[in-house]
Motif scaffolding. Structure first.
Motif, PDB file in Angstrom:
ATOM      1  N   VAL A   1       0.866  -1.194   0.000  1.00  0.00           N
ATOM      2  CA  VAL A   1       0.000   0.000   0.000  1.00  0.00           C
ATOM      3  C   VAL A   1       0.891   1.229   0.000  1.00  0.00           C
ATOM      4  N   THR A   2       0.830   2.027  -1.073  1.00  0.00           N
ATOM      5  CA  THR A   2       1.692   3.207  -1.152  1.00  0.00           C
ATOM      6  C   THR A   2       0.926   4.436  -0.650  1.00  0.00           C
ATOM      7  N   LEU A   3       1.668   5.510  -0.396  1.00  0.00           N
ATOM      8  CA  LEU A   3       1.009   6.757   0.023  1.00  0.00           C
ATOM      9  C   LEU A   3       0.088   7.247  -1.090  1.00  0.00           C
TER      10      LEU A   3
ATOM     11  N   ALA B   1      -7.490   6.718  -2.643  1.00  0.00           N
ATOM     12  CA  ALA B   1      -8.660   6.149  -1.946  1.00  0.00           C
ATOM     13  C   ALA B   1      -9.383   7.233  -1.146  1.00  0.00           C
ATOM     14  N   ARG B   2      -8.617   8.195  -0.630  1.00  0.00           N
ATOM     15  CA  ARG B   2      -9.231   9.276   0.151  1.00  0.00           C
ATOM     16  C   ARG B   2     -10.141  10.130  -0.711  1.00  0.00           C
TER      17      ARG B   2
ATOM     18  N   SER C   1     -12.708   1.316   0.562  1.00  0.00           N
ATOM     19  CA  SER C   1     -11.373   0.909   0.094  1.00  0.00           C
ATOM     20  C   SER C   1     -10.293   1.614   0.914  1.00  0.00           C
ATOM     21  N   LEU C   2     -10.560   2.851   1.346  1.00  0.00           N
ATOM     22  CA  LEU C   2      -9.585   3.544   2.197  1.00  0.00           C
ATOM     23  C   LEU C   2      -9.389   2.760   3.498  1.00  0.00           C
ATOM     24  N   ARG C   3     -10.500   2.341   4.099  1.00  0.00           N
ATOM     25  CA  ARG C   3     -10.390   1.604   5.366  1.00  0.00           C
ATOM     26  C   ARG C   3      -9.609   0.303   5.177  1.00  0.00           C
ATOM     27  N   GLN C   4      -9.878  -0.356   4.048  1.00  0.00           N
ATOM     28  CA  GLN C   4      -9.190  -1.623   3.780  1.00  0.00           C
ATOM     29  C   GLN C   4      -7.676  -1.392   3.614  1.00  0.00           C
ATOM     30  N   LEU C   5      -7.336  -0.332   2.859  1.00  0.00           N
ATOM     31  CA  LEU C   5      -5.913  -0.038   2.637  1.00  0.00           C
ATOM     32  C   LEU C   5      -5.225   0.349   3.937  1.00  0.00           C
TER      33      LEU C   5
END
Ligand code: SF4
Length: 510
Positions: free
Chosen positions: A218-220, A226-227, A234-238
């Motif tokens: 997971v990259t920045l 995702a944000r 998907s943000l929560r998953q990442l």
């Protein structure tokens, strides 16, 4: 005595001592269970398979990738002739399930991960009725089996290997990982990973390769994208995936401080200071990074636009060594945009970027990759060597196999091979290696660094790129001698009473 299970890692060259444990052998050994006794494990990178150990009715499981498929087929035919049940698995068998039946004497082929399906395959073989094919699928991270390290032979490996995540979200054109292991990272539970590592340290292994497809899944940039999405799932998953990486590294940091880890990672990790610092605390002291090419055109050739070029690339690679992570940079030669000067420029950049090690591989269309598909469709079956189409090059004897398969727009294949060999010679000259050994401090460590650099070069450059069989044999002999000395440098006094540290996850809950 009842029938036995043999698991074989094929290889044309045996060194007596190997650098890294072939993890799959020990995982499948765990999957085999003990109902049929302990499986017999054969790693031909140590020594050739002794066929006299096979009895009629035994099961012989052979794991193949494209590089060792030909030797695997030879073993399969001989094992079948001895009356054994022959099963093939591994990435190459997954991609071409009909091939082991045609060339390798297979009774059955297992596609995908073997962790869960393998006992069924063995049972069916022993009942005398294996299916021609089994689908192992992609098992969940929680279902990855810990390896049977109690079956390791004494004194044969320098590093052990533990997997923490399978799959990679990227899509590089020369790589099959994202298509075979999937783009969704499957992470293992931290406690299980740590338990395996502790077991290995108890046995005297202090160097551990985290044999992951991509340690930084997971990259920045992924998080930023995702944000921006309305749906936050998907943000929560990442974020959870990322947190698990940090939890894992925190757990590694609690292990004995003589332990050293090595992994594979994308260059983007350098932009993530928190991640680099966590790697440092976890004593992840080395990382293989696919730099691939040093020009924008070269990166475009391999769909790796997320890498950098020029001085930015040098700066980014140096960030790793500044955080105590020594880089093994991997470069590809033979890309359509390569020119005569690319070889020298690449070595110069590798030196400027303070890389500890480098490998210079020739562009090869590996099955399962986008490169392979476009190359195979544009190559006619009339191009053959000893009657074998070059699009099935892995069936051609190694020494007669063309070293470069994809035609280059401006350079001759031989010129690319010679210049690539020159890049290895230059990067691993005594002078360069001694200069680079300053990356470590004590004299003993510097000597170890030199030995390991030279061993690496003998094992990979001379046996991989050379066309002359005498040179290949000579390299293998030198590597065998050096491997004995190197192994002593890597091992530590066993710690049979080492406890598993309390998991940070458990600490948080408490
Ligand atoms: S080369 Fe590395 S980053 Fe690219 S798809 Fe393969 S594993 Fe992922």
């Amino acid at each position: 005595m009842g029938p036995r299970i043999h698991l074989v890692n094929p290889s044309d060259v045996s060194f007596g001592i190997a650098v890294i444990t072939p993890r799959w052998l020990y995982v499948l050994a765990a999957a085999s269970g003990t109902a049929w006794g302990d499986p017999v494990l054969v790693d031909e990178t140590l020594e050739p398979f002794d066929f006299s150990t096979i009895a009629p009715g035994d099961v012989v499981g052979i794991g193949i990738h494209t590089g060792n498929a030909r030797r695997g087929y030879e073993i399969g035919r001989l094992a079948r002739a001895k009356g054994a049940w022959v099963a093939f698995g591994g990435i190459h068998a997954t991609l071409f399930p009909a091939e082991p039946h045609e060339y390798g004497g297979a009774h059955t082929v297992v596609r995908g991960d073997g962790d869960i399906v393998w006992p069924t395959v063995v049972r069916d073989c022993l009942k005398g009725a294996p299916c021609p094919q089994y689908e192992g699928g992609r098992v969940r991270g929680d279902d990855f089996l810990p390896a049977r390290w109690d079956l390791l032979p004494e004194g044969r490996y320098m590093w052990a290997s533990v997997q923490t995540v399978r799959g990679c979200p990227k899509h590089c054109s020369f790589c099959s990982v994202w298509r075979t292991d999937g783009q969704e990272p499957r992470q293992r539970a931290i406690d299980i990973v740590v338990q395996e590592i502790v077991e290995l340290r108890r046995r005297g292994f202090r160097f551990i390769a985290l044999a992951d497809d991509n340690f930084y899944p997971v990259t920045l940039d992924d998080l930023a994208k995702a944000r921006r999405r309305v749906d936050g799932s998907s943000l929560r998953q990442l974020e959870q995936l990322r947190q698990e990486r940090f939890d894992l590294m925190n757990a590694l940091a609690q292990l004995p401080d003589d332990m050293v880890f090595f992994t594979q990672i994308t260059m983007e990790a350098a932009e993530d200071t928190a991640f680099l610092e966590a790697m440092n605390r976890a004593r992840i002291r080395g990382a293989l990074i696919g730099v691939e090419a040093v020009t924008p055109a070269g990166l475009k050739d391999v769909y790796k636009g997320f890498n950098l070029v020029g001085e930015e690339l040098v700066d980014r690679l140096r960030l790793f060594s500044r955080h105590g992570v020594n880089v093994l940079g991997s470069f590809i030669f033979g890309l359509p945009s390569d020119r005569a000067e690319t070889f020298r420029t690449t070595v110069a950049l590798a030196e400027r970027a303070n890389l500890a090690f480098a490998q210079f591989v020739l562009l090869t269309p590996f099955p399962g990759t986008l490169d392979f598909e476009s190359w195979a469709t544009s190559t006619t079956d009339h191009q053959t060597v000893e009657g074998i189409p070059v699009t099935k090059y892995w069936l051609i004897p190694e020494i007669r196999r063309p070293k470069l398969l994809m035609p280059h727009p401006t350079l001759e294949a031989e010129e690319i091979r010679v210049r690539a060999q020159g890049a290895w010679d230059q990067f691993y000259s005594w002078r360069s290696v001694w200069r680079r050994s300053r990356l470590v401090t004590s004299l003993k460590s510097r000597v170890a660094f030199v030995l390991i650099s030279k061993l690496y070069r003998q094992m990979y450059a001379n046996t991989g790129i050379a066309t002359d069989s005498a040179r290949v044999d000579r390299s293998a002999s030198i590597a065998r001698i050096m491997a004995v000395a190197c192994r002593r440098l890597f091992m530590a006094r066993p710690m049979p009473d080492l406890e598993v540290p309390v998991s940070p996850t458990v600490e948080r809950v408490a």
